[in-house]
Design a protein around this motif. Structure first.
Motif, PDB file in Angstrom:
ATOM      1  N   LEU A  68      -3.573   9.829   3.617  1.00  0.00           N
ATOM      2  CA  LEU A  68      -4.418   9.399   2.510  1.00  0.00           C
ATOM      3  C   LEU A  68      -5.721   8.812   3.038  1.00  0.00           C
ATOM      4  CD1 LEU A  68      -1.858   7.572   0.175  1.00  0.00           C
ATOM      5  CD2 LEU A  68      -3.069   9.705  -0.326  1.00  0.00           C
ATOM      6  N   ARG A 105      -9.766  12.744 -13.936  1.00  0.00           N
ATOM      7  CA  ARG A 105      -9.110  12.201 -12.751  1.00  0.00           C
ATOM      8  C   ARG A 105      -9.733  10.852 -12.396  1.00  0.00           C
ATOM      9  NH1 ARG A 105      -5.805  16.080 -10.993  1.00  0.00           N
ATOM     10  NH2 ARG A 105      -5.123  14.797  -9.239  1.00  0.00           N
ATOM     11  N   VAL A 107      -9.915   7.839  -9.428  1.00  0.00           N
ATOM     12  CA  VAL A 107      -9.655   7.430  -8.049  1.00  0.00           C
ATOM     13  C   VAL A 107      -9.334   5.936  -8.048  1.00  0.00           C
ATOM     14  CG1 VAL A 107     -10.570   7.247  -5.704  1.00  0.00           C
ATOM     15  CG2 VAL A 107     -11.170   9.215  -7.131  1.00  0.00           C
ATOM     16  N   LYS A 123      -1.298   5.765 -15.137  1.00  0.00           N
ATOM     17  CA  LYS A 123      -1.466   7.079 -15.774  1.00  0.00           C
ATOM     18  C   LYS A 123      -1.219   6.980 -17.278  1.00  0.00           C
ATOM     19  CE  LYS A 123       0.319  10.456 -13.450  1.00  0.00           C
ATOM     20  NZ  LYS A 123       1.310  11.429 -12.890  1.00  0.00           N
ATOM     21  N   ASP A 131      -5.631   9.638  -8.451  1.00  0.00           N
ATOM     22  CA  ASP A 131      -5.799   9.985  -7.042  1.00  0.00           C
ATOM     23  C   ASP A 131      -5.854   8.681  -6.249  1.00  0.00           C
ATOM     24  OD1 ASP A 131      -8.111  12.593  -7.951  1.00  0.00           O
ATOM     25  OD2 ASP A 131      -5.952  12.731  -7.545  1.00  0.00           O
ATOM     26  N   VAL A 133      -6.159   6.043  -3.128  1.00  0.00           N
ATOM     27  CA  VAL A 133      -6.715   5.882  -1.785  1.00  0.00           C
ATOM     28  C   VAL A 133      -6.204   4.546  -1.255  1.00  0.00           C
ATOM     29  CG1 VAL A 133      -8.764   7.277  -2.194  1.00  0.00           C
ATOM     30  CG2 VAL A 133      -8.861   4.822  -2.621  1.00  0.00           C
TER      31      VAL A 133
END
Length: 567
Positions: A68, A105, A107, A123, A131, A133
């Protein structure tokens, strides 16, 4: 079972990485994993706190292993609008924050990207694909405070000791030129706050005078002028200060109060703000309330080693009353909060009623008085006693009703902490009786009374040894101990040429024995009570405690004499 599997999976992944990279031994990891399981503490945080691996190194290793990307938020400009797509409660609960949005999407920076529950919750709330990180937890926490709290976050460079200098001059110049942009006003306040914190100030005074805005800091109890800003910056700076403190900017006729927070690395400071309408505009006073001072230990508060066991024995009793006395600004609140911090354990219910709530402490139920609706100390105390408390802290005993309820509750299974304004510890007993409390109630409920004053501590870098005159020693009725070493204040860069750096308490501890109870019930004078405590219980009066600290080279004769003139 799923939750347990998730935790175990993440811990196993960390363990595998550290063992394979020879950063830690399996024995070290097993010990910390057992501690994490028993205490409920975060495994990764225990690894970092125990010195097994640095947070940066751990994040890098996990990024490589999990495949990741890793991000450093110190180099990332957060968009508050994007960050707030995830509610604050979720961000804090899972230690994550939204960084950017691309179509449907999102991040998200996460300290634990394997937490499927966190990803599923985010979500469901955002209705977007996530996504993750990887990011260090401490950076995420700082970002959360920056986005969701009315607080500032400083870098180490901004907190370097010294005056703001050219940076402040630059911010003021921008503020004078940029009439519609509030960024320079933010920068001016940030720099003043950073400078005050670096200088160990307890208060910042923004004082409008005829031709300028004067800035003064209270350092070690003394006001020192720091800056004189142009008159034109007064309105935008004070307006910005009101916004930060949650104060109505349209009101300027009445006194107003608010607060905000500042975070610097792991240090969090509350600022209590008071705005007072005066002749040349609104005067702002910012009171710094550093939570770090609540857990520094009794020895750092001024308790000598021989006094600490006596005080600890009193606070470990399950019921009774402990009183802290002294004038305004003598450190009573800090002492009481330090006691509360010591007692603050999951198995105890701690409740306070204050005017106002000074330090906001996690794990303690805190209530603020409100005279407008009749919520005074007595009314609040009655309500608190219905909350099944183990420890009750009352900001101040001001009247008979509060004193009476406090005394009775201390005899029915509660440990009660409070403050009084008296010159010394024994006087507190007679003061309570003067309020109308029955002497037998005072005698049976009070466990310990502590009186205190604050004196400035000598700067260890520049203090100079002296030999006191015989006349001074005679006047103070003092026979120096064999280990006595006397010093005077000199002044250097380290202490801003004052000769002093920091403050400490001088302490008078008054314990209650059977003879004291007899004297109180018979309404004896406070001097009689004090005389018995000194002769038979070994009580060291305020001045004697101060002079002992002079002998130890911690402070000066001048400081002790100044705060104990009544003796």
């Amino acid at each position: 079972m799923t939750g347990v599997s998730k935790i175990t999976s993440f811990r196993q992944k960390i363990s595998e990485v550290l063992v394979s990279q020879q950063v830690a031994t399996q024995q070290q990891l097993d010990r910390l994993e057992a501690e994490a399981t028993s205490s409920g503490k975060d495994f990764a945080r225990l690894l970092i706190d125990d010195g097994v691996v640095s947070e940066t190194k751990l994040t890098e290793l996990l990024s490589q292993t999990l495949g990741l990307p890793m991000i450093s938020l110190s180099k990332f400009r957060l968009d508050p609008v994007i960050a707030r797509l995830i509610p604050e409660r979720l961000s804090r609960r899972y230690s994550l924050i939204a960084l950017s949005k691309f179509g449907e999407r999102l991040v998200v920076a996460m300290s634990d990207p394997l937490n499927i529950f966190a990803i599923d919750d985010v979500k469901a709330i955002t209705r977007m694909a996530i996504d993750p990180v990887l990011c260090a937890e401490s950076e995420i926490r700082r970002a959360i405070e920056q986005v969701f709290s009315n607080q500032m976050t400083f870098s180490a460079e901004e907190m370097e000791e010294g005056t703001p200098g050219d940076s402040l001059n630059t911010a003021v110049a921008l503020l004078l030129n940029e009439k519609e942009d509030d960024a320079p006003a933010v920068r001016v306040i940030n720099l003043l706050v950073a400078d005050a914190m670096a200088r160990r100030a307890s208060d910042i005074h923004l004082e409008p005078v005829k031709d300028c805005l004067r800035v003064r800091y209270r350092i070690d109890g003394r006001l020192i002028e720091s800056q004189r800003l142009p008159k034109a910056v007064q309105a935008p700076v004070l307006t910005r200060l009101k916004i930060m403190a949650g104060i109505d900017i349209t009101e300027s006729r009445i006194p107003q109060d608010g607060r905000f927070k500042v975070r610097w690395d792991e240090r969090e400071v509350d600022f209590r703000v008071s705005i007072l309408p005066i002749t040349h505009g609104g005067k702002g006073v910012l009171r710094l309330l550093d939570k770090g001072s609540l857990s520094i230990g009794l020895d750092h508060l001024g308790f000598l080693p021989e006094s600490i066991p006596l005080f600890k024995a009193a606070i470990e009793r399950p019921y009774g009353m402990i009183l802290v006395t002294g004038p305004t600004g003598s450190g009573k609140s800090t002492t009481l909060y330090s006691v509360l911090n010591t007692l603050n354990q999951p198995g105890r219910n701690l409740v306070t009623i204050e005017d106002p709530v000074e330090y906001q402490v996690e794990g303690i139920t805190q209530m603020q008085t409100n005279s407008e609706i009749g919520l005074n100390f007595a009314a609040g105390l009655r309500a608190i006693l219905r909350q099944s408390p183990d420890v009750v802290m009352i900001g101040e005993i001001r009247d008979f009703e509060t004193a009476d309820i406090a005394m009775k509750s201390s005899l029915t299974g509660h440990l009660v902490l409070s403050t009084l304004h008296t010159n010394d510890a024994p006087s507190a007993m007679t003061r309570l009786i003067d309020m109308g409390v029955e002497p037998f109630l005072v005698a049976s409920s009070v466990n310990l009374i502590e009186a205190q004053r604050l004196v400035r501590k000598l700067c260890a870098k520049c203090r100079e040894p002296i030999t006191p005159s015989l006349a001074l020693l005679k006047e103070l009725r003092m026979t120096p101990s064999a280990d006595a070493t006397f010093f005077k204040a000199k002044g250097c860069r380290h202490c801003n040429q004052t000769g002093y750096r920091g403050r400490m308490g001088i302490i008078e501890l008054f314990q209650v024995d059977d003879r004291i109870r007899e004297l109180v019930v018979s309404r004896a004078q406070s001097w009689q009570v004090k005389e018995h405590a000194i002769r038979h219980l070994g009580m060291r009066a305020l001045r004697q405690d101060g002079l002992r600290k002079v002998e130890l080279g911690l402070t000066t004769f001048e400081e002790v004499i100044a705060v104990t003139t009544e003796e």
